[in-house]
Design a protein around this motif. Structure first.
Motif, PDB file in Angstrom:
ATOM      1  N   SER A 232      33.224 -36.771 -91.691  1.00 42.38           N
ATOM      2  CA  SER A 232      32.724 -35.777 -92.623  1.00 42.38           C
ATOM      3  C   SER A 232      33.784 -35.527 -93.688  1.00 42.38           C
ATOM      4  O   SER A 232      34.970 -35.752 -93.463  1.00 42.38           O
ATOM      5  CB  SER A 232      32.347 -34.470 -91.927  1.00 42.38           C
ATOM      6  OG  SER A 232      33.495 -33.815 -91.422  1.00 42.38           O
TER       7      SER A 232
ATOM      8  N   SER B 104      32.806 -27.972 -98.404  1.00 41.70           N
ATOM      9  CA  SER B 104      31.534 -28.365 -97.809  1.00 41.70           C
ATOM     10  C   SER B 104      30.469 -27.294 -97.952  1.00 41.70           C
ATOM     11  O   SER B 104      29.281 -27.602 -97.991  1.00 41.70           O
ATOM     12  CB  SER B 104      31.728 -28.721 -96.333  1.00 41.70           C
ATOM     13  OG  SER B 104      32.259 -27.627 -95.606  1.00 41.70           O
TER      14      SER B 104
ATOM     15  N   ASN C 124      26.533 -35.968-101.494  1.00 43.82           N
ATOM     16  CA  ASN C 124      26.980 -36.148-100.119  1.00 43.82           C
ATOM     17  C   ASN C 124      26.485 -37.457 -99.507  1.00 43.82           C
ATOM     18  O   ASN C 124      27.167 -38.050 -98.671  1.00 43.82           O
ATOM     19  CB  ASN C 124      26.522 -34.971 -99.265  1.00 43.82           C
ATOM     20  CG  ASN C 124      27.202 -33.673 -99.639  1.00 43.82           C
ATOM     21  OD1 ASN C 124      28.357 -33.666-100.082  1.00 43.82           O
ATOM     22  ND2 ASN C 124      26.505 -32.565 -99.464  1.00 43.82           N
TER      23      ASN C 124
ATOM     24  N   ASN D 298      29.023 -39.916-100.582  1.00 45.88           N
ATOM     25  CA  ASN D 298      30.426 -39.511-100.446  1.00 45.88           C
ATOM     26  C   ASN D 298      31.147 -39.542-101.787  1.00 45.88           C
ATOM     27  O   ASN D 298      32.271 -40.037-101.905  1.00 45.88           O
ATOM     28  CB  ASN D 298      31.148 -40.409 -99.431  1.00 45.88           C
ATOM     29  CG  ASN D 298      30.698 -40.163 -98.005  1.00 45.88           C
ATOM     30  OD1 ASN D 298      30.257 -39.069 -97.660  1.00 45.88           O
ATOM     31  ND2 ASN D 298      30.824 -41.175 -97.160  1.00 45.88           N
TER      32      ASN D 298
END
Length: 122
Positions: free
Chosen positions: A30, A53, A73, A76
């Motif tokens: 993550s 985040s 997201n 990335n």
């Protein structure tokens, strides 16, 4: 291994717009936060914009109202949309990411891109 790859720098005139992008790849579990920093000749590296985040964005005072940071997201990737550029924005811009690596998710690691040059002429 994790790496950040930046693109989008260049030479523009004052008042122009430009978008920087940075894609993270590798053994990523993550990405907790991504951001952009810059360093002008003879000066220290400074924060430009930051997006954790949770999605709350943070901007340095000198770019508020002109720059926008966003994340994709699924890819990335982090973007920095720069509008109304000024000569004092001239610097090397560095991508930053705070990442949990696959197989080592109990802590985060800091990663930096190689930097991309932005030059704004008057």
């Amino acid at each position: 291994q994790v790496q950040l790859v930046e693109s989008g720098g260049g030479l523009v005139r004052a008042g122009d717009s430009l978008t920087l992008s940075c894609a993270a790849s590798g053994s990523i579990f993550s990405i907790n936060a991504m951001g952009w920093y810059r360093q002008a000749p003879g000066k220290q590296r400074e924060l430009v914009a930051y997006i954790p985040s949770g999605g709350n964005t943070n901007y340095a005072d000198f770019v508020k109202g002109r720059f926008t940071i966003a994340r994709d997201n699924a890819k990335n990737t982090v973007f920095l949309q720069m509008n109304s550029l000024k000569p004092e924005d001239t610097a090397v811009y560095f991508c930053y990411a705070k990442i949990q690596r696959t197989g080592w998710t109990t802590r985060t690691f800091d990663y930096w891109g190689q930097g991309t040059q932005l030059t704004v002429s008057s």
